[in-house]
Scaffold this active site. Structure first.
Site, PDB file in Angstrom:
ATOM      1  N   HIS A   1     -54.242 -13.863 111.202  1.00  0.00           N
ATOM      2  CA  HIS A   1     -54.234 -15.328 111.272  1.00  0.00           C
ATOM      3  C   HIS A   1     -53.384 -15.917 110.141  1.00  0.00           C
ATOM      4  CE1 HIS A   1     -56.095 -19.326 112.138  1.00  0.00           C
ATOM      5  NE2 HIS A   1     -55.841 -19.524 110.857  1.00  0.00           N
ATOM      6  N   GLU A   2     -53.694 -15.543 108.915  1.00  0.00           N
ATOM      7  CA  GLU A   2     -52.945 -16.084 107.769  1.00  0.00           C
ATOM      8  C   GLU A   2     -51.476 -15.660 107.852  1.00  0.00           C
ATOM      9  OE1 GLU A   2     -54.310 -18.405 106.092  1.00  0.00           O
ATOM     10  OE2 GLU A   2     -56.310 -18.007 106.887  1.00  0.00           O
TER      11      GLU A   2
ATOM     12  N   HIS B   1     -49.536 -18.144 109.779  1.00  0.00           N
ATOM     13  CA  HIS B   1     -49.188 -19.318 108.955  1.00  0.00           C
ATOM     14  C   HIS B   1     -48.021 -18.966 108.032  1.00  0.00           C
ATOM     15  CE1 HIS B   1     -52.419 -22.022 110.035  1.00  0.00           C
ATOM     16  NE2 HIS B   1     -53.378 -21.203 109.651  1.00  0.00           N
TER      17      HIS B   1
ATOM     18  N   GLU C   1     -51.480 -24.436 113.139  1.00  0.00           N
ATOM     19  CA  GLU C   1     -52.582 -23.627 113.658  1.00  0.00           C
ATOM     20  C   GLU C   1     -52.170 -22.894 114.935  1.00  0.00           C
ATOM     21  OE1 GLU C   1     -56.150 -22.161 112.565  1.00  0.00           O
ATOM     22  OE2 GLU C   1     -54.924 -23.600 111.455  1.00  0.00           O
TER      23      GLU C   1
HETATM   24 ZN    ZN Z   1     -55.438 -21.475 110.037  1.00  0.00          ZN
END
Ligand code: ZN
Length: 500
Positions: A265-266, A269, A295
């Site tokens: 997830h990170e 980003h 997101e």
């Molecule tokens: Zn996030």
């Protein structure tokens, strides 16, 4: 002699140095600062951010911007830098409208409210938090009335602030359609038996887990020459600039999947930040502050790609090498475990399907609080009723209900919908990726995930904040925003997994 535009950029660069120092202090506080060192860090950050705020709202700033807005100067700029200067003007005017005394009062109140919330959550004492929450709401209304103009201290202004171009009318329509389709889907899923999960709670060496996290980041295309990974209580991503992107993770001995998916997830980003075009440096276009769009990138990697069985096929050899004690785990079992759909009370522990309801519930309550239809007194009851309506469960305490998230305690109203908008965008991006690159299952199974990363780099990341979210959807997908692709993705995937 420097042009007017260069003078403006140079001044912004000076302010940027203060901002970057604040980012660095914040990073240090989350990852390294000893407990007794916090006060000094807070003082440093206060001094630097005050200085930056003063410069940002100074007469000099206004003069520099206005000089570049003169037609003779402005027309010499390309479309990107014209947009950058317009953004600077908008930001300047918004900041300038906030009275300094209010800014200080607001900041201090929010810091206090967060402190109160932390204790109130631990002690399950909503009564203690309630007056602060009520004040957070009125302060937020006032803040937006200043920023957007009198009469605009409303929920639409807040939505627009986190995801430019979004409003209640758009979101109501999207979320209502999702609810209609997903309530029966979740009911059908949870009536099915769940597999045993004991293999996935085995204790795995934390250092090995770190090595695995690093491997996963490289695998999806995160560049370690321009990024680092550290540890913190809650995983997050921050960046000094595109050449220094920083991620954190958190490791649990008995839950390696938590760390694996947090880092994917990170990583999403981080990859976004690393691939914004270099020419946007020192302009607002380098700051990817549309939260839903951001997101969408983390959730693309975490959910759409990371929770696909084919993502794991090429990764399994590394997994077995690092964790020989997991050699009896098949890729099918792992896939099944990471797509377990279950009705739970806590947003951050929920799966990709029920997550939608956690967001819809918060969005609807925020909207009604700001429209004056739900009071802070009634909030816990409304929360529980909606939880029951959507997921068939009721929280027994406010700590696992209305007080579970940090957002409201810090005055971040209007932020929650971004998470779900991100998933809605992903449905559309997925459809387009398949159209342009071919079957995603095949790409992943062949270990070519970086082809998808590159596509995202070129179609989305490189533009930074040049395009607003709705423009991105239009430019990349060639159609209006719709929840249909996301619904299709959920239905196909979970019909197969749960044999519906
Ligand atoms: Zn996030």
């Amino acid at each position: 002699m420097a042009s007017k535009f260069e003078e403006l950029i140079n001044y912004r660069r000076e302010i940027g140095n203060f901002d970057k120092a604040c980012t660095l202090i914040n990073w240090d506080m989350e990852t390294a600062t000893p407990k007794m060192g916090t006060d000094t860090m807070v003082e440093m950050m206060g001094a630097l951010s005050t200085k930056a705020f003063e410069m940002r709202t100074s007469e000099k700033m206004e003069q520099l911007i206005d000089a570049v807005l003169e037609p003779s100067e402005f027309e010499q700029l390309d479309q990107y830098m014209q947009k950058a200067v317009k953004e600077m003007k908008k930001n300047f005017e918004e900041n300038k409208r906030i009275p300094v005394e209010f800014h200080t009062e607001y900041t201090m109140h929010m810091a206090k409210a967060q402190e109160v919330w932390r204790t109130a959550k631990r002690e399950n004492n909503y009564e203690a938090f309630k007056p602060y929450l009520e004040k957070n709401i009125s302060y937020t209304k006032q803040l937006y009335a200043y920023i957007k103009g009198e009469g605009k201290g409303n929920y639409d202004s807040m939505l627009d602030d986190y995801e430019r171009g979004m409003d209640m009318a758009t979101i109501d329509k999207l979320f209502d359609e999702l609810k209609e389709e997903l309530i029966p889907l979740v009911k059908a899923i949870v009536s099915k038996p769940q597999p045993d999960r004991s293999k996935f709670t085995r204790s795995l060496d934390v250092n090995k887990q770190k090595e695995f996290s690093r491997y996963l980041l490289e695998y999806i295309g995160f560049d370690f020459d321009r990024g680092v990974m550290a540890e913190s209580e809650h995983p997050f991503t921050t960046n000094i600039d595109r050449n220094d992107v920083r991620l954190t993770n958190h490791y649990y001995e008995n839950d390696f999947l938590n760390a694996a998916f947090s880092i994917i997830h990170e990583g999403g980003h981080g990859i976004y930040e690393q691939n914004v075009h270099g020419r946007f440096e020192h302009t607002p276009l380098s700051e990817c502050s549309y939260m839903g769009l951001h997101e969408s990138q983390s959730r693309m990697f975490e959910n759409v790609l990371g929770r696909n069985i084919n993502f794991w096929k090429p990764v399994m050899p590394k997994f077995y090498e690092l964790f020989p004690e997991m050699s009896d785990v098949t890729v099918e079992e792992l896939y099944r475990e990471v797509n377990r759909v279950q009705n739970g009370l806590v947003r951050i522990d929920s799966d990709e399907v029920t997550y939608c309801f956690h967001i819809i519930l918060r969005y609807e309550l925020e909207r009604e609080m700001f429209n004056g239809n739900v009071s802070v007194d009634d909030l816990p009851k409304h929360w529980a009723d909606k939880m029951e309506e959507y997921l068939g469960i009721r929280p027994e305490t406010d700590a696992e209900g209305v007080m579970q998230d940090t957002h409201w305690s810090g005055g971040m109203f209007g932020y929650f919908p971004s998470y779900l908008l991100g998933s809605i965008y992903d449905g559309m991006f997925l459809e387009k990726i398949e159209e342009e690159l071919g079957n995603v299952d095949t790409i992943l199974a062949e270990g070519r995930i970086k082809d998808i990363t590159k596509w995202l780099n070129e179609k989305i990341h490189t533009y930074g904040r040049y395009r607003e979210p709705k423009e991105v959807i239009q430019a990349v997908c060639g159609k209006e925003l719709s929840v249909k692709p996301l619904i299709k993705y959920f239905k196909e995937k979970y019909t197969d997994i749960y044999g519906l």
